[in-house]
Design a protein around this motif. Sequence first.
Motif, PDB file in Angstrom:
ATOM      1  N   GLY A   1       9.317   1.575   1.989  1.00 27.79           N
ATOM      2  CA  GLY A   1      10.252   0.806   1.176  1.00 27.79           C
ATOM      3  C   GLY A   1      11.283   1.690   0.500  1.00 27.79           C
ATOM      4  O   GLY A   1      12.479   1.361   0.456  1.00 27.79           O
ATOM      5  N   ALA A   2      10.854   2.831  -0.030  1.00 24.94           N
ATOM      6  CA  ALA A   2      11.792   3.755  -0.674  1.00 24.94           C
ATOM      7  C   ALA A   2      12.780   4.324   0.339  1.00 24.94           C
ATOM      8  O   ALA A   2      13.981   4.445   0.057  1.00 24.94           O
ATOM      9  CB  ALA A   2      11.021   4.881  -1.359  1.00 24.94           C
TER      10      ALA A   2
ATOM     11  N   LEU B   1      19.583   1.653   3.266  1.00 24.22           N
ATOM     12  CA  LEU B   1      20.370   0.421   3.151  1.00 24.22           C
ATOM     13  C   LEU B   1      21.290   0.410   1.930  1.00 24.22           C
ATOM     14  O   LEU B   1      22.207  -0.414   1.856  1.00 24.22           O
ATOM     15  CB  LEU B   1      19.430  -0.783   3.080  1.00 24.22           C
ATOM     16  N   GLY B   2      20.992   1.265   0.960  1.00 21.68           N
ATOM     17  CA  GLY B   2      21.773   1.233  -0.269  1.00 21.68           C
ATOM     18  C   GLY B   2      21.423   0.050  -1.148  1.00 21.68           C
ATOM     19  O   GLY B   2      22.223  -0.369  -1.991  1.00 21.68           O
ATOM     20  N   GLY B   3      20.250  -0.504  -0.964  1.00 20.49           N
ATOM     21  CA  GLY B   3      19.797  -1.647  -1.745  1.00 20.49           C
ATOM     22  C   GLY B   3      18.390  -2.020  -1.332  1.00 20.49           C
ATOM     23  O   GLY B   3      17.785  -1.379  -0.458  1.00 20.49           O
ATOM     24  N   ALA B   4      17.876  -3.065  -1.946  1.00 19.18           N
ATOM     25  CA  ALA B   4      16.494  -3.467  -1.692  1.00 19.18           C
ATOM     26  C   ALA B   4      16.323  -3.921  -0.244  1.00 19.18           C
ATOM     27  O   ALA B   4      17.110  -4.725   0.258  1.00 19.18           O
ATOM     28  CB  ALA B   4      16.088  -4.584  -2.641  1.00 19.18           C
ATOM     29  N   PRO B   5      15.285  -3.423   0.450  1.00 15.64           N
ATOM     30  CA  PRO B   5      15.024  -3.895   1.812  1.00 15.64           C
ATOM     31  C   PRO B   5      14.375  -5.267   1.793  1.00 15.64           C
ATOM     32  O   PRO B   5      13.598  -5.600   0.896  1.00 15.64           O
ATOM     33  CB  PRO B   5      14.055  -2.843   2.363  1.00 15.64           C
TER      34      PRO B   5
ATOM     35  N   GLY C   1       0.824  -1.190   0.000  1.00 20.25           N
ATOM     36  CA  GLY C   1       0.000   0.000   0.000  1.00 20.25           C
ATOM     37  C   GLY C   1       0.866   1.251   0.000  1.00 20.25           C
ATOM     38  O   GLY C   1       2.107   1.176  -0.067  1.00 20.25           O
ATOM     39  N   PRO C   2       0.245   2.425   0.103  1.00 23.32           N
ATOM     40  CA  PRO C   2       1.016   3.681   0.078  1.00 23.32           C
ATOM     41  C   PRO C   2       2.083   3.750   1.168  1.00 23.32           C
ATOM     42  O   PRO C   2       3.201   4.217   0.915  1.00 23.32           O
ATOM     43  CB  PRO C   2      -0.056   4.753   0.265  1.00 23.32           C
ATOM     44  N   LEU C   3       1.745   3.314   2.405  1.00 18.75           N
ATOM     45  CA  LEU C   3       2.744   3.345   3.479  1.00 18.75           C
ATOM     46  C   LEU C   3       3.899   2.409   3.158  1.00 18.75           C
ATOM     47  O   LEU C   3       5.072   2.760   3.341  1.00 18.75           O
ATOM     48  CB  LEU C   3       2.101   2.973   4.810  1.00 18.75           C
ATOM     49  N   GLY C   4       3.591   1.210   2.692  1.00 16.71           N
ATOM     50  CA  GLY C   4       4.643   0.274   2.339  1.00 16.71           C
ATOM     51  C   GLY C   4       5.545   0.798   1.242  1.00 16.71           C
ATOM     52  O   GLY C   4       6.766   0.614   1.281  1.00 16.71           O
ATOM     53  N   GLU C   5       4.947   1.461   0.243  1.00 21.01           N
ATOM     54  CA  GLU C   5       5.745   2.044  -0.838  1.00 21.01           C
ATOM     55  C   GLU C   5       6.682   3.122  -0.306  1.00 21.01           C
ATOM     56  O   GLU C   5       7.874   3.162  -0.656  1.00 21.01           O
ATOM     57  CB  GLU C   5       4.812   2.646  -1.899  1.00 21.01           C
TER      58      GLU C   5
ATOM     59  N   PHE D   1      12.010  -8.263   3.924  1.00 18.59           N
ATOM     60  CA  PHE D   1      10.834  -8.194   4.788  1.00 18.59           C
ATOM     61  C   PHE D   1      11.221  -7.919   6.236  1.00 18.59           C
ATOM     62  O   PHE D   1      10.442  -7.364   7.006  1.00 18.59           O
ATOM     63  CB  PHE D   1      10.015  -9.491   4.691  1.00 18.59           C
ATOM     64  N   VAL D   2      12.440  -8.287   6.625  1.00 18.15           N
ATOM     65  CA  VAL D   2      12.877  -8.085   8.010  1.00 18.15           C
ATOM     66  C   VAL D   2      12.969  -6.599   8.338  1.00 18.15           C
ATOM     67  O   VAL D   2      12.669  -6.170   9.461  1.00 18.15           O
ATOM     68  CB  VAL D   2      14.225  -8.789   8.253  1.00 18.15           C
ATOM     69  N   ALA D   3      13.376  -5.783   7.377  1.00 17.31           N
ATOM     70  CA  ALA D   3      13.424  -4.341   7.607  1.00 17.31           C
ATOM     71  C   ALA D   3      12.027  -3.775   7.844  1.00 17.31           C
ATOM     72  O   ALA D   3      11.821  -2.920   8.712  1.00 17.31           O
ATOM     73  CB  ALA D   3      14.087  -3.649   6.415  1.00 17.31           C
ATOM     74  N   PHE D   4      11.047  -4.265   7.089  1.00 20.34           N
ATOM     75  CA  PHE D   4       9.665  -3.823   7.297  1.00 20.34           C
ATOM     76  C   PHE D   4       9.150  -4.272   8.673  1.00 20.34           C
ATOM     77  O   PHE D   4       8.392  -3.543   9.320  1.00 20.34           O
ATOM     78  CB  PHE D   4       8.768  -4.366   6.188  1.00 20.34           C
ATOM     79  N   GLU D   5       9.558  -5.455   9.116  1.00 19.11           N
ATOM     80  CA  GLU D   5       9.175  -5.906  10.453  1.00 19.11           C
ATOM     81  C   GLU D   5       9.708  -4.959  11.525  1.00 19.11           C
ATOM     82  O   GLU D   5       9.007  -4.645  12.500  1.00 19.11           O
ATOM     83  CB  GLU D   5       9.696  -7.323  10.695  1.00 19.11           C
ATOM     84  N   GLY D   6      10.945  -4.489  11.354  1.00 19.47           N
ATOM     85  CA  GLY D   6      11.500  -3.548  12.318  1.00 19.47           C
ATOM     86  C   GLY D   6      10.727  -2.246  12.353  1.00 19.47           C
ATOM     87  O   GLY D   6      10.409  -1.717  13.424  1.00 19.47           O
TER      88      GLY D   6
END
Length: 373
Positions: free
Chosen positions: A279-280, A286-290, A272-276, A292-297
């Motif tokens: 994620g950005a 991180l300098g790269g793709a996050p 959704g919008p928050l995830g987008e 799922f663990v980063a989203f959990e944090g």
Amino acid sequence: MSTPTSTAGAGPRTGGGAVRVGALVPLSRPGWAEAGRQLLAGLELGVHEVNDGGGIGGRPVELLVRDTAADPERAVTAVDELAGLGVVAVTGEYHSVVARAAAARADALGLPFLCSSAVIDALVDEPAEWVARLPPPQSRGWRVYADFLLGAGHRRIAAAVQPSVYWESGIRILRDHLAAHGGAVTALDVRALDPSALCDELAALGATALLLLAGSPEPSVPLVKAVRADPRLAQVLVGAPAGQPEFAEWAAALGRDGAGIPFLRYLPERPGPLGERVGAALRARLGGAPSFVAFEGYDAVAVLASVLRAHGTDRSRVAAAWPAVDVEGTRGRITFSRTPGTGVWQWGRPPVQVVDRDPAGSAGDGFRVLHTG
């Protein structure tokens, strides 16, 4: 190791000192350090945004980070230390055996613990009022994985198993679910079999899939290389339900050999919008793709901030508020309830996917969603 405390993006200091929150993160070996870095990035981004938004009643959140290095005793010591430093709650931890030790100690001390990332069903031995958890119980996620295997036609399955409570729990879940549908799982002990011998056993079994229930990079990476190089096993699916291929170090170690290996990931098919937005921000951090663990944090901090703003910073009030949580997270609406077999306050329906690194991508980059549940 204790990392320095930090107050990310601290806002105006009104209404008292900082609100301290403890974080347990595996940042050094033998812990899964890349997962720890991803988890910490999400936690720090969450704290930064909370503080930019005025903190908790005008007080900044201060994150006190402790490296568990996948050691349960070290985690217990960290919980004791953090409790003495006046944290209102502790969050984090990726490794299930470490999270179990931390949860038990936090519950005994009357310290709220929000587990961000560990999935083992029995996070506590007895029902705990002080403990809540975001990821799905292992029994749910691994049954989804078993359904994927069945749907792909795999019923004769081998598992390269490393001894631990977590791996033993996983193979039991797989065996029970697959047996109910005519499948079977044979365990191969990675302590007794080197990669070459394991390939011989796998060929003799006639298994159509090999699951890596073992750590990374050792022994999983050498096992993948051996299986990929063995012409007898060209049609064998290699799988890793615990998520080893999620992280960049997997692709770096294996290249194309690391692609096409299905694993579990706890992300929605479409953010959704928050995830987008998050994620950005995580990608920039991180300098790269996050992962799922980063989203959990990030979601762990969002839950704690919501509770602290609504119910204050008294530890007992924080724990009493678990059943009242209703927060928009990066992966969906988060509410807690009692889930049989876990003993904790559990987010009921986090998303579950089976994905792999796309073999058609550059060096196995990019992910394909193979199954959802």
